[in-house]
Design an enzyme around this catalytic site. Structure first.
Site, PDB file in Angstrom:
ATOM      1  N   LYS A  48       0.873  -1.212   0.206  1.00  9.98           N
ATOM      2  CA  LYS A  48       0.040  -0.130  -0.044  1.00  9.98           C
ATOM      3  C   LYS A  48       0.894   1.128   0.037  1.00  9.98           C
ATOM      4  O   LYS A  48       1.935   1.214   0.757  1.00  9.98           O
ATOM      5  CB  LYS A  48      -0.968   0.130   1.307  1.00  9.98           C
ATOM      6  CG  LYS A  48      -2.042   1.272   1.357  1.00  9.98           C
ATOM      7  CD  LYS A  48      -2.997   0.934   2.306  1.00  9.98           C
ATOM      8  CE  LYS A  48      -4.181   2.143   2.042  1.00  9.98           C
ATOM      9  NZ  LYS A  48      -4.801   2.341   3.058  1.00  9.98           N
ATOM     10  N   CYS A  97      -4.307   9.173  -7.038  1.00  8.26           N
ATOM     11  CA  CYS A  97      -5.172   8.864  -6.190  1.00  8.26           C
ATOM     12  C   CYS A  97      -6.136  10.156  -6.161  1.00  8.26           C
ATOM     13  O   CYS A  97      -5.845  11.173  -6.242  1.00  8.26           O
ATOM     14  CB  CYS A  97      -4.572   9.041  -4.586  1.00  8.26           C
ATOM     15  SG  CYS A  97      -5.752   9.129  -3.432  1.00  8.26           S
ATOM     16  N   LYS A 155       1.401   4.849 -12.119  1.00  8.79           N
ATOM     17  CA  LYS A 155      -0.118   4.650 -12.197  1.00  8.79           C
ATOM     18  C   LYS A 155      -0.759   5.731 -12.359  1.00  8.79           C
ATOM     19  O   LYS A 155      -0.823   6.710 -11.822  1.00  8.79           O
ATOM     20  CB  LYS A 155      -0.366   3.889 -10.760  1.00  8.79           C
ATOM     21  CG  LYS A 155      -1.921   3.364 -10.717  1.00  8.79           C
ATOM     22  CD  LYS A 155      -2.122   2.733  -9.263  1.00  8.79           C
ATOM     23  CE  LYS A 155      -3.246   2.034  -9.314  1.00  8.79           C
ATOM     24  NZ  LYS A 155      -3.578   1.609  -7.980  1.00  8.79           N
ATOM     25  N   CYS A 175     -36.434 -20.345 -25.590  1.00  7.12           N
ATOM     26  CA  CYS A 175     -37.484 -19.268 -25.211  1.00  7.12           C
ATOM     27  C   CYS A 175     -38.366 -19.838 -24.044  1.00  7.12           C
ATOM     28  O   CYS A 175     -39.236 -20.517 -24.171  1.00  7.12           O
ATOM     29  CB  CYS A 175     -38.275 -18.569 -26.356  1.00  7.12           C
ATOM     30  SG  CYS A 175     -39.386 -17.366 -26.042  1.00  7.12           S
TER      31      CYS A 175
END
Lengths: 399, 447
Positions: free
Chosen positions: A46, A138, A177, A344
């Site tokens: 992270k 972000c 990113k 169907c």
């Protein structure tokens, strides 16, 4: 023989294409260790920052969009980067690299000044990280401080910041990113290319407002009655991510890691076909846990074997030559809808959809409760197969 | 791709994310049903109802509506559950059926709305009855049912009999601006809803709530109206609706039918509804029920709840021909009711304080005028011992309440009296009669 799922991305060997994206799933070495044990190829820790950067989180942070009984079709978050600073992430990386030498450990970083970006890179390299990802994307919180998407929405800032990172990175590749919250991705992607960075990761979350509480009038998620825009992820954003990833893969000479709505091996195959060399997942493991890796792996493996491929590398980009522009689409190709009356069930949804939303080309036999296509009127728009609950309608080629 | 991957269903499974939630309502266990009269089925929770509503395909020209005698716009109320517009859902139901919570419980949905449900062709039908019950229970509980009645300017109608047909007719007439005098000979309005259907299928408080909402808006007269008074009524009212039902049981014509211990099943059920289950000391006793319709099944299942040792339904045809609805028969099986098919009592005698039924075997022949297989006695006789015999072979109109009305143009009829077999049919008849009365009066009637 089992197909080879490993692939090379930025010179690094990944045992398979599946990597955990920088997210709550990767906020500790213990979590990542469990994921790697389960079979994930790697993880992006992270996003971290220097010790002096204060990260104050608010709660609750999550919201989801429900559709006809499925609760989590898309997830929104107002989380920020990790509250664990570089000193802790360095330790995580040392431990994970030692315990899982065959796996790939990436770190995601965010800084507000050149010295911070470069310090982060130097310390992570020293800790043994395999690759660095820079969050220029972000969408909430950080841009108010000139960080995150505030960088990734500006080609000049993108290029300059990516250069700082690239300058500092002596050993490891650098990926940038990108945010989808822009009008055109190409100027930004070209800026990344010019900076000398090694790869692009696309996309970060889509800026959104997940909902409003119709009893209290608070936007959601509500923090003591007040809400803000958040980052929208999960199955609902897959079409947006596919568009960005394929466009970058078609136009920019850099490897792309895809992220955004990948939930199953089928989604994975689609992203590989439009040119992704690496796949990052976040919402799906947040929803169902790391265990989904088993299906992601064997589903992909069976698919490749069934199709006669011996390695996942072989399918990368196979759909790109077929992705074109409107002017190149055939004007002579004709299809009409065709109802298989054996399948169907007579719900009439195709009839009402065609009647009110298309070309009034389906005739309804109310006695037999059966639809029939009036081929003279049917233009082959393809709405009816989308609303049929039992796959009774196909498009038949007529020219 | 040829191979079927478990993974291929991942998205589908994810779609049923809440599928861990079973949308089948909770029901009482067999043991609980054998010792008391608690309502068998529970009302769905909101989460269950929304989940079940999400299964609805929202068909065009939906077959469920055709299957509903009251023509409730079923896909419309289900769509409103889906969007959690529960007030709107209740409005859709109550627009076409003022007895929504009652019918959500007692309708034989497997033979009506759910029979034609398109989902039957891919899995199981949508639980329409349970969904209707959910919507109506909640609306009643929260006091959200408020009809807007027009001012009473259009005339005066007498409604005779306050069963579902009469209630429905009175409701629509009142709503559309009529003065309504509703006549009921019993202390409480409701007819069959009050004295016929056992409380494990229709709790008294549910019946009372919906009945009261109608009777509170009209003039309810407690009066046993004899057909002999017909002439006065015809003079006094603009129109008369006759919904007196079939309140008189048909008794066995075999010898011994009048012995102590032989009861009309409808009297037994009525006594139970009056709260006098103590009148029937069935615990440990063996009970025979003669007949194969709804009343026979209600009586048999009630006897089970009084802790009878053995309850046997004797029916002269087979399970195929039974007039009772399949859900009732299945529930009776579950609760331990025994069935003897192709048999008919020809004599009842008393032996050592018990009842001995002489049963004659039956074989089925060509269909008779009712369309059912004809009954041919085989002559083979057997004995069957019981402590109590409950007779539920048929019911008829009481001559005193119908003869004399003649076919005066002011007199309209509906409900069981005109061949209806379900509460919802009676509701539909009452509504239809109200509309016929209005259009007849608008055309000038004939006074």
């Amino acid at each position: 023989m089992k197909p080879d799922l490993s692939l090379t991305f930025c010179g690094l060997r990944f045992p398979n294409p599946y990597v955990l994206a920088a997210a709550p799933t990767t906020d500790s070495a213990d979590q990542v260790a469990r994921a790697l044990e389960a079979g994930w190829a790697g993880a992006v820790m992270k996003t971290t920052s220097v010790e002096t950067e204060s990260v104050e989180l608010v709660y609750p942070q999550m919201g989801a969009i429900e559709l006809e009984g499925k609760k989590l079709n898309g997830l929104i978050n107002i989380d920020l980067i990790s509250q664990r600073h570089i000193d802790q992430v360095e330790q995580d990386i040392r431990r994970l690299k030692k315990e899982y030498p065959g796996k790939v450990i990436l770190a995601s970083i965010m800084g507000s000044r050149q010295e911070h970006w470069q310090e982060l890179v130097r310390r992570l390299e020293a800790a043994g990280v395999d690759m660095i990802e820079c969050s220029f994307s972000c969408p909430h919180g950080m841009p108010e401080r000139g960080m995150g998407a505030a960088v990734g929405q500006n080609p000049e800032f993108t290029e300059r910041t990516a250069r700082w990172v690239k300058e500092a990175a002596k050993r490891v590749p650098v990926a940038i990113k990108l945010t989808p919250n822009i009008t055109d991705i190409l100027p930004i992607a070209l800026a990344v290319k010019r900076s000398g960075a090694d790869a692009i990761v696309a996309i970060n979350t889509v800026l959104g407002l997940i909902g409003v509480d119709i009893d209290t009038f608070s936007p959601l998620p509500s923090v003591d009655g007040i809400g803000i825009y958040g980052g929208f992820s999960g199955p609902a954003i897959k079409p947006i991510a596919l568009q960005f990833v394929s466009k970058i893969a078609q136009n920019i000479d850099l490897p792309v890691a895809a992220t955004g709505g990948i939930c199953t091996w089928r989604d994975a195959v689609e992203f590989l076909l439009v040119g992704a060399r690496n796949l990052q997942l976040c919402t799906a493991p947040m929803h169902y846990g790391f265990r989904i890796i088993e299906d992601l792996l064997d589903g992909l493996s069976h698919y490749l074997a069934d199709k006669g491929f011996s390695s996942v590398e072989e399918i990368i980009g196979l759909a790109l030559p077929k992705l074109s522009s409107y002017q190149h689409l055939s004007r002579t190709f004709k299809v009409v809808s065709q109802v298989n009356t054996d399948v169907c069930i007579g719900c009439g949804l195709c009839f009402i959809a065609c009647q009110d939303g298309a070309h009034q080309a389906i005739v309804w036999d109310s006695e037999k409760r059966l639809p029939r296509t009036d081929e003279e009127k049917c233009v082959g728009c393809g709405l009816c197969p989308q609303v049929c609950p039992v796959e009774a309608i196909t498009l038949k080629r007529t020219a | 791709m040829q191979q079927k991957h478990a993974a291929a269903d991942y998205q589908a499974a994810a779609g049923n994310h809440a599928a861990g939630l079973n949308t089948t309502p909770r029901t009482l266990s067999r043991q609980e049903r054998r010792t008391g009269f608690g309502e068998v089925e529970f009302t769905l929770t909101l989460a269950q109802a929304v989940q079940e509503a999400n299964r609805c395909l929202y068909c065009y020209d939906a077959p469920c509506i055709q299957g509903c005698p009251a023509r409730i716009q079923i896909p419309e109320f289900i769509a409103r559950i889906r969007s959690r517009n529960l007030t709107g859902a209740a409005e859709v139901i109550y627009r076409d059926n003022p007895l929504g919570a009652i019918c959500g419980r007692v309708c034989p949905v497997e033979a009506l709305c759910q029979k034609g449900c398109t989902s039957c062709r891919i899995s199981k039908p949508i639980a329409i009855g349970s969904l209707q019950r959910f919507v109506c229970d909640l609306a009643l509980q929260e006091g959200r049912i408020a009809y807007q009645d027009e001012a009473t300017t259009r005339g005066k109608v007498a409604v005779v009999g306050s069963g579902p047909a009469g209630l429905s007719c009175a409701h629509y007439l009142r709503q559309l601006g009529f003065n309504v005098d509703l006549f009921e000979r019993e202390e409480l309005a409701g007819g069959l809803l009050r004295w016929g259907i056992p409380i494990y299928r229709l709790p008294e408080e549910v019946a009372k709530r919906e009945i009261d909402i109608i009777t509170n808006r009209v003039a309810l007269h407690r009066k046993y109206l004899l057909a002999a008074q017909a002439e006065d009524f015809i003079k006094q009212y603009d129109a008369i609706f006759l919904g007196v039902g079939l309140s008189s049981p048909v008794l066995l014509r075999t010898s011994g039918a009048d012995l102590p211990g032989v009861y009309a099943a409808s009297s037994f059920l009525r006594t139970l509804r009056e709260g006098k289950s103590g009148d029937f000391a069935f615990r440990g006793k063996e009970i025979a029920v003669v007949g194969g319709g709804a009343t026979a099944l209600d009586a048999a299942r009630s006897a089970i709840r009084l802790e009878a040792a053995k309850v046997t339904v004797l029916y002269r045809r087979t399970i195929e021909e039974m007039p009772a609805f399949s859900s009732e028969v299945e529930a009776a099986f579950q609760e331990g009711v025994d069935f003897l098919w192709l048999t008919s009592p020809v004599e009842i005698t008393q032996v050592d304080g018990r009842l001995k039924l002489t049963l004659e075997g039956i074989c089925l022949g060509e269909p008779d005028e009712s369309g059912r297989a004809s009954v041919i006695p085989t002559g083979v006789r057997t004995n069957f011992l019981a402590d109590v015999v409950l007779v539920a072979i048929a019911s008829q109109a009481e001559p005193a309440s119908v003869e004399g009305w003649k076919d005066h143009p002011k007199v309209f009829r509906g409900g069981d009296l005109t061949g209806g077999a379900t509460v919802v049919q009676a509701v539909a008849d009452g509504k239809e009669a109200a509309l016929r009365i209005i259009s007849w009066l608008e055309k000038g009637g004939s006074r």
